[in-house]
Design an enzyme around this catalytic site. Structure first.
Site, PDB file in Angstrom:
ATOM      1  N   GLY A 182       0.749  -1.133  -0.182  1.00 60.08           N
ATOM      2  CA  GLY A 182       0.061   0.066  -0.202  1.00 60.08           C
ATOM      3  C   GLY A 182       0.848   1.297  -0.010  1.00 60.08           C
ATOM      4  O   GLY A 182       2.138   1.185  -0.143  1.00 60.08           O
ATOM      5  N   ASN A 183       0.191   2.301   0.247  1.00 64.94           N
ATOM      6  CA  ASN A 183       0.866   3.414   0.522  1.00 64.94           C
ATOM      7  C   ASN A 183       0.435   4.499   1.428  1.00 64.94           C
ATOM      8  O   ASN A 183      -0.500   4.162   2.232  1.00 64.94           O
ATOM      9  CB  ASN A 183       1.095   4.400  -1.011  1.00 64.94           C
ATOM     10  N   ARG A 184       0.867   5.586   1.827  1.00 63.26           N
ATOM     11  CA  ARG A 184       0.805   6.305   2.935  1.00 63.26           C
ATOM     12  C   ARG A 184      -0.381   7.441   2.721  1.00 63.26           C
ATOM     13  O   ARG A 184      -0.696   8.237   3.707  1.00 63.26           O
ATOM     14  CB  ARG A 184       1.849   7.238   3.402  1.00 63.26           C
TER      15      ARG A 184
END
Ligand SMILES: Cc1cc2nc3c(=O)[nH]c(=O)nc-3n(C[C@H](O)[C@H](O)[C@H](O)COP(=O)(O)O)c2cc1C
Length: 412
Positions: free
Chosen positions: A220-222
Site C-alpha cells: 500500500g502507500n501512505r
C-alpha cells in the site's frame, strides 16, 4: 437581506427565539415563524406576531393568510399549501430551540407538524440549535440523531455550557445567544451565495490503493485520503454534485457526497471508468500503485526459511487512459507526489505525457505536509505556467485547486 424561516419547538429556551426574531428583523431580514404545539406552552404566537407583523403558523392544516410569502412580498393569487409555500420561498431555515423530541423527528424524516413537514420540504441551508438538559443532550439517542442530521448536511449549532433551566443544574445544553444564532444564519447564507459550482458534476478520487500479496498482506502507500475528501467537501459546499471514489479511506465522506469504495488499482480503474462519463471535472487525488503483484496467492503465505521473491507488474495508467478517452467539456486534473530534485520538471513531463489539463504537484520530501497531515502546499502546473499555493489547511488548498480548474474550463 434574507428570508429566514424560524422553527420553534418546545423548550424553555423558546423565549430566546423571540429575541432572535427582534434582532433579525432589526438587521433588515424578513422572518416567518413556525411553532410546534409544545412550543406554544412556553411562548405565545402573539409575541412573535407583534414583532414580525406576520402570522405565525402552528399547524400544517391551517391556512396561511400570507400564502407562503414573507413580509413585504405581494400575495400570490392562488391559495398554496402553507408548509410547502413557506418552505419554498425561504432562503434559510433555522430550528431554535430544537428540542430532543423535534431533533429525533427531523433525523428520522417524520412530518407530523408544520415545523417538521416544512423541514422535509425545504432544500436550502438548514440549521438546528439543540437546547435541553445535559442528560438529554448527551443521551445516546440524541447524540446519534444529531450525527445523522450532520450526515444529511444539516448544520448543528452546538449548545453552550453553563447554568441550565432545571433548578440547580448546570452543564452543556444551553441555547447560544440570539446574536450568535443570527451570525450563524448569516454565515450559512453567505456560503450559499458562493455556490459557483452549481450544475457542475465533479468526480474525486481519494486515498491509496492496496495490491494484495495474499489474503492478509498487501502493498500500500501512505495516502490517507484527506486531500481528496477536502476537494470533495469544498466542491460540494460550492454547489457541485460530487462523487468520491475512496481507496481504503478510513474517514467519513463529506455530507451529501456520493461515495464509492475500492481497494486495488484495478478496482479504482474500473470505478473511474464507470463514473467518469457522468462527470465534468475529474480530480484524481488518489495514489494508485504503479505496480501490482503478478501472482496474488489465494492462501496465506508461510515462512519457508529462504528468500522470497515477489514479481511486480505495471498497473494501468488510469489518469492517462481517462484523459485519452474523455469527451468534449471534460476536464482532467492529476496529482503528482514528487520527492525533491527537479519536481516541477517531472510534474510538467507528467502533464504532457498523460494529457491532463493540470497537475497538482505535492513535494512529499517535506514530512510536515502532505499525506497524513491536515495541511499541504502545492504547485499547480498547466501548459500556461505554474502557480505556487503556499502552505495552508487542505480545505483552502482544495479551493485554490478548484478555482484553477474552473479557470481552465472557462479557457483562461
Ligand atoms: C418545563 C418543561 C421544560 C422543558 N424543556 C425542554 C428543553 O429545554 N428541551 C427539550 O428538548 N425538551 C424540553 N421539554 C420537553 C419537551 O417540551 C417535550 O419533549 C415536547 O414533547 C417537545 O415537543 P416538540 O418537539 O414537538 O416541540 C420540557 C418540558 C417541560 C414540561
Amino acid at each position: 437581506m434574507a428570508k429566514i424561516l424560524l422553527g420553534v419547538s418546545g423548550g424553555i429556551a423558546a423565549y430566546k427565539a423571540v429575541e432572535f426574531v427582534r434582532l433579525a428583523t432589526s438587521a433588515g431580514h424578513s422572518v416567518r415563524v413556525l411553532m410546534t404545539a409544545s412550543a406554544r406552552k412556553f411562548v405565545g404566537p402573539d409575541t412573535f406576531e407583534g414583532i414580525l407583523g406576520a402570522p405565525v403558523l402552528t399547524s400544517e392544516f391551517e391556512k396561511d393568510p400570507m400564502r407562503g410569502t414573507f413580509p413585504g412580498e405581494p400575495l400570490p393569487e392562488h391559495e398554496p399549501i402553507g408548509h410547502l409555500a413557506v418552505a419554498e420561498s425561504a432562503d434559510v431555515y433555522l430550528i431554535a430551540p430544537a428540542s430532543a423530541n423535534t431533533i429525533a423527528k427531523l433525523a428520522t424524516g417524520q412530518a407530523d407538524s408544520i415545523l417538521t413537514t416544512a423541514f422535509l420540504a425545504f432544500d436550502g441551508p438548514r440549521l438546528v440549535a439543540p437546547a435541553m438538559n445535559e442528560r438529554m443532550y448527551l443521551s445516546e439517542t440524541t447524540v446519534s440523531n444529531l450525527a445523522r442530521l450532520k450526515e444529511i448536511g444539516v448544520e448543528v449549532i452546538d449548545p453552550g455550557e453553563g447554568r441550565l433551566a432545571s433548578k440547580g443544574e448546570s452543564g452543556v445544553g444551553r441555547l447560544p445567544e440570539p446574536a450568535e444564532l443570527l451570525e450563524r444564519v448569516e454565515a450559512a447564507l453567505d456560503e450559499e451565495r458562493t455556490r459557483d459550482l452549481a450544475g457542475l458534476r465533479v468526480l474525486v478520487t481519494a486515498g491509496g490503493t492496496r495490491e494484495g500479496i495474499d489474503p492478509v498482506r498487501y502493498i500500500g502507500n501512505r495516502s490517507s485520503g484527506r486531500m481528496g475528501l477536502a476537494l470533495a467537501g469544498r466542491a460540494k459546499k460550492r454547489g457541485a454534485e460530487v462523487t468520491v471514489i475512496c481507496a481504503n479511506v478510513n474517514l467519513p465522506a463529506p455530507a451529501g457526497v456520493k461515495r464509492v469504495d475500492v481497494e486495488s488499482t484495478v478496482d479504482l480503474a474500473r470505478a473511474c471508468r464507470e463514473q467518469f462519463p457522468a462527470h465534468d471535472l475529474l480530480l484524481m487525488a488518489a495514489a494508485p500503485a504503479d505496480f501490482t503483484v503478478a501472482d496474488t496467492s489465494s492462501e496465506k503465505l508461510s515462512r519457508t526459511g529462504g528468500e522470497f521473491t515477489l514479481t511486480l507488474v505495471p498497473t494501468e495508467d488510469i489518469l492517462a487512459s481517462l484523459a485519452a478517452n474523455r469527451i468534449e467539456g471534460q476536464t482532467v486534473v492529476g496529482f503528482a507526489a514528487q520527492h525533491g530534485g527537479d519536481a516541477i520538471g517531472r510534474a510538467r513531463h507528467k502533464l504532457e505525457k498523460k494529457g491532463a489539463d493540470m497537475i497538482v504537484l505535492n513535494d512529499v520530501s517535506d514530512k510536515t505536509i502532505g499525506f497524513d497531515s491536515s495541511e499541504n502546499a502545492v504547485t499547480l502546473i498547466t501548459t500556461g505556467g505554474e502557480t505556487e499555493v503556499p502552505r495552508a489547511p487542505k480545505t483552502e488548498i482544495a479551493d485554490r485547486i478548484i478555482d484553477r480548474a474552473v479557470e481552465i474550463r472557462k479557457g483562461s
